[in-house]
Design a protein around this motif. Sequence first.
Motif, PDB file in Angstrom:
ATOM      1  N   SER A  44       0.821  -1.212   0.000  1.00 40.86           N
ATOM      2  CA  SER A  44       0.000   0.000   0.000  1.00 40.86           C
ATOM      3  C   SER A  44       0.849   1.253   0.000  1.00 40.86           C
ATOM      4  N   GLY A  45       0.356   2.267  -0.675  1.00 46.58           N
ATOM      5  CA  GLY A  45       0.972   3.580  -0.669  1.00 46.58           C
ATOM      6  C   GLY A  45      -0.066   4.633  -0.349  1.00 46.58           C
ATOM      7  N   SER A  46       0.308   5.889  -0.482  1.00 48.73           N
ATOM      8  CA  SER A  46      -0.614   6.973  -0.145  1.00 48.73           C
ATOM      9  C   SER A  46      -1.674   7.191  -1.210  1.00 48.73           C
ATOM     10  N   THR A  47      -1.420   6.728  -2.445  1.00 52.13           N
ATOM     11  CA  THR A  47      -2.377   6.967  -3.527  1.00 52.13           C
ATOM     12  C   THR A  47      -2.808   5.697  -4.245  1.00 52.13           C
ATOM     13  N   ALA A  48      -2.170   4.556  -3.961  1.00 53.79           N
ATOM     14  CA  ALA A  48      -2.485   3.348  -4.720  1.00 53.79           C
ATOM     15  C   ALA A  48      -2.076   2.107  -3.936  1.00 53.79           C
ATOM     16  N   ARG A 150      22.402  11.446 -12.008  1.00 58.85           N
ATOM     17  CA  ARG A 150      23.051  12.132 -13.121  1.00 58.85           C
ATOM     18  C   ARG A 150      22.321  11.832 -14.443  1.00 58.85           C
ATOM     19  N   ARG A 151      21.921  10.579 -14.637  1.00 58.52           N
ATOM     20  CA  ARG A 151      21.234  10.200 -15.877  1.00 58.52           C
ATOM     21  C   ARG A 151      19.815  10.756 -15.934  1.00 58.52           C
ATOM     22  N   THR A 152      19.057  10.616 -14.848  1.00 56.13           N
ATOM     23  CA  THR A 152      17.667  11.065 -14.881  1.00 56.13           C
ATOM     24  C   THR A 152      17.561  12.579 -15.018  1.00 56.13           C
ATOM     25  N   GLN A 153      18.412  13.310 -14.314  1.00 58.68           N
ATOM     26  CA  GLN A 153      18.328  14.771 -14.403  1.00 58.68           C
ATOM     27  C   GLN A 153      18.840  15.279 -15.744  1.00 58.68           C
ATOM     28  N   ALA A 154      19.817  14.589 -16.323  1.00 57.30           N
ATOM     29  CA  ALA A 154      20.269  14.973 -17.663  1.00 57.30           C
ATOM     30  C   ALA A 154      19.180  14.725 -18.695  1.00 57.30           C
ATOM     31  N   ALA A 155      18.308  13.736 -18.448  1.00 57.17           N
ATOM     32  CA  ALA A 155      17.212  13.434 -19.367  1.00 57.17           C
ATOM     33  C   ALA A 155      15.986  14.303 -19.105  1.00 57.17           C
ATOM     34  N   ARG A 156      16.116  15.280 -18.215  1.00 51.70           N
ATOM     35  CA  ARG A 156      15.012  16.192 -17.880  1.00 51.70           C
ATOM     36  C   ARG A 156      13.807  15.417 -17.356  1.00 51.70           C
ATOM     37  N   PHE A 157      14.103  14.480 -16.447  1.00 48.12           N
ATOM     38  CA  PHE A 157      13.064  13.727 -15.762  1.00 48.12           C
ATOM     39  C   PHE A 157      13.257  13.892 -14.270  1.00 48.12           C
ATOM     40  N   ALA A 158      12.183  14.213 -13.558  1.00 50.70           N
ATOM     41  CA  ALA A 158      12.212  14.308 -12.100  1.00 50.70           C
ATOM     42  C   ALA A 158      11.152  13.379 -11.549  1.00 50.70           C
ATOM     43  N   HIS A 159      11.547  12.489 -10.674  1.00 54.71           N
ATOM     44  CA  HIS A 159      10.622  11.498 -10.133  1.00 54.71           C
ATOM     45  C   HIS A 159       9.562  12.139  -9.257  1.00 54.71           C
ATOM     46  N   GLY A 160       9.975  13.032  -8.367  1.00 42.57           N
ATOM     47  CA  GLY A 160       9.020  13.756  -7.535  1.00 42.57           C
ATOM     48  C   GLY A 160       8.748  13.147  -6.178  1.00 42.57           C
ATOM     49  N   ASP A 161       9.105  11.866  -5.989  1.00 43.53           N
ATOM     50  CA  ASP A 161       8.904  11.236  -4.685  1.00 43.53           C
ATOM     51  C   ASP A 161      10.026  10.229  -4.439  1.00 43.53           C
ATOM     52  N   LEU A 162      11.266  10.707  -4.552  1.00 45.72           N
ATOM     53  CA  LEU A 162      12.402   9.835  -4.286  1.00 45.72           C
ATOM     54  C   LEU A 162      12.449   9.519  -2.797  1.00 45.72           C
ATOM     55  N   GLN A 163      12.327   8.259  -2.464  1.00 47.21           N
ATOM     56  CA  GLN A 163      12.385   7.785  -1.085  1.00 47.21           C
ATOM     57  C   GLN A 163      12.625   6.282  -1.129  1.00 47.21           C
ATOM     58  N   HIS A 164      12.955   5.712   0.018  1.00 47.97           N
ATOM     59  CA  HIS A 164      13.398   4.318   0.060  1.00 47.97           C
ATOM     60  C   HIS A 164      12.391   3.342  -0.533  1.00 47.97           C
ATOM     61  N   GLY A 165      11.084   3.606  -0.403  1.00 44.80           N
ATOM     62  CA  GLY A 165      10.070   2.680  -0.896  1.00 44.80           C
ATOM     63  C   GLY A 165       9.864   2.720  -2.390  1.00 44.80           C
ATOM     64  N   ASN A 166      10.298   3.789  -3.036  1.00 44.33           N
ATOM     65  CA  ASN A 166      10.127   3.928  -4.484  1.00 44.33           C
ATOM     66  C   ASN A 166      11.402   3.642  -5.258  1.00 44.33           C
TER      67      ASN A 166
END
Length: 434
Positions: A44-48, A150-166
Amino acid sequence: MTDHLSAEDYIKAVQRPDLVFDRPELAEARFDVHPMLGIPVPASGSTAVVFRATVGATAQALRFFTREDASTQQRYTALNAWFTEHGLTDDVASCRWVDDAILVNGRRWPMVQMEWVDGRTLDRHVEDLVENDDRAALETLAGSWRDLLRRTQAARFAHGDLQHGNVLVDTAGRLRLVDFDSSWIAPFTGSSPPSEGGHRNYQPENRLWGPWMDTFPGLVVYLSLLALAREPNQWEQLNDGENLLFQHKDYLPPHRTQAWSWVERLHDPQIDGLAARLRVCCAPGWTATGDLEGLIAGPVPWWTRTAAHPPADAQPQPTTAWPRPRPQPGPRPTGQPVWWQQPTGPQPGPTQPPPTQPAPTQPAPARAADAGRVLRAVVAALAWVFGSVLIAGALINLAVLHAIVPDLIILVSILALMVRRRRRRRRQPPGKAR
């Protein structure tokens, strides 16, 4: 009819996939069940909620929303295309939106069908490394994390909820990201932010949704992993199941929590430099304006340093131009007194014995001059300190300035006490006990 479903609603529904799914491959899906209860049990998560199911011959993660505003088909379709176009498929779990996927309470609801990543969440993986005291693996994991950002930010992608469970660590040791309800990509520029704001133990106050929102949590995780690589046994004291090392309270001034104290006691230049940068990011009103690499490589503000030696990866800092000390005299002939040791009265002749009385004390005018020089030096030092503090307050925020004012008051009090004691000693007659 409700505007959202609970985890219990989905648990009941997926026990009969042949009734709730209309797609043949989903109707024949085999859901993993609890070994004792015999029913599907989701994460379970906060939205799904997420179930593991075998669809065809492949393990899949079936994600059902418990809030209608969690995401949309357009978002997930755009994200999946972005991952493919920018070479991120090895860093994320592939995802596909399925509209009207499941029938619950007389209504059809959407679902996100994702690649199942066979591995463990980041915190469980770290816990195993800590228990084995595998410091080298922890340091390698920190490097892998920095490479991922380094790879994700160079690709102009931000996850928005970086934490141990994700963040999952697969069987090959690769880091994989899941759950993209809060994510941002360049095509989303100008769109309204999602309702999900991220795990509070990894996010700064008043985070702005956009391309650099992963910089702060990226630094939190990177610093935590490197610090644990230096001293793994601190995991038991600082981890509570909802963090790695830092919690939300650690991001609030004056940063005198158990986590900060432990990090300072490591006395590691690299850790000190990263900790100094994190404290800057905790200042109220701070907003990330660049990627993690730029933040790590940037200079460390002098007022946040915790180590006596500058961090190994910090840029050289300009130093304050204090008055230089008077040059000391060079070698002199043996037995010849230097000028400040020569008596001021009549000199004895060649056969005259040296005086047995102690040299006369310094005249009152000279003492006053010395005291004046000391006072001027103290005033100059205080002026420099307060001037620097005012500049720092303008740069970082008044809340941080308030946090360091008590330390400044103590410093001023110590300097004033030193001056009073010095003047009191000079007023005492020679030979009096001090």
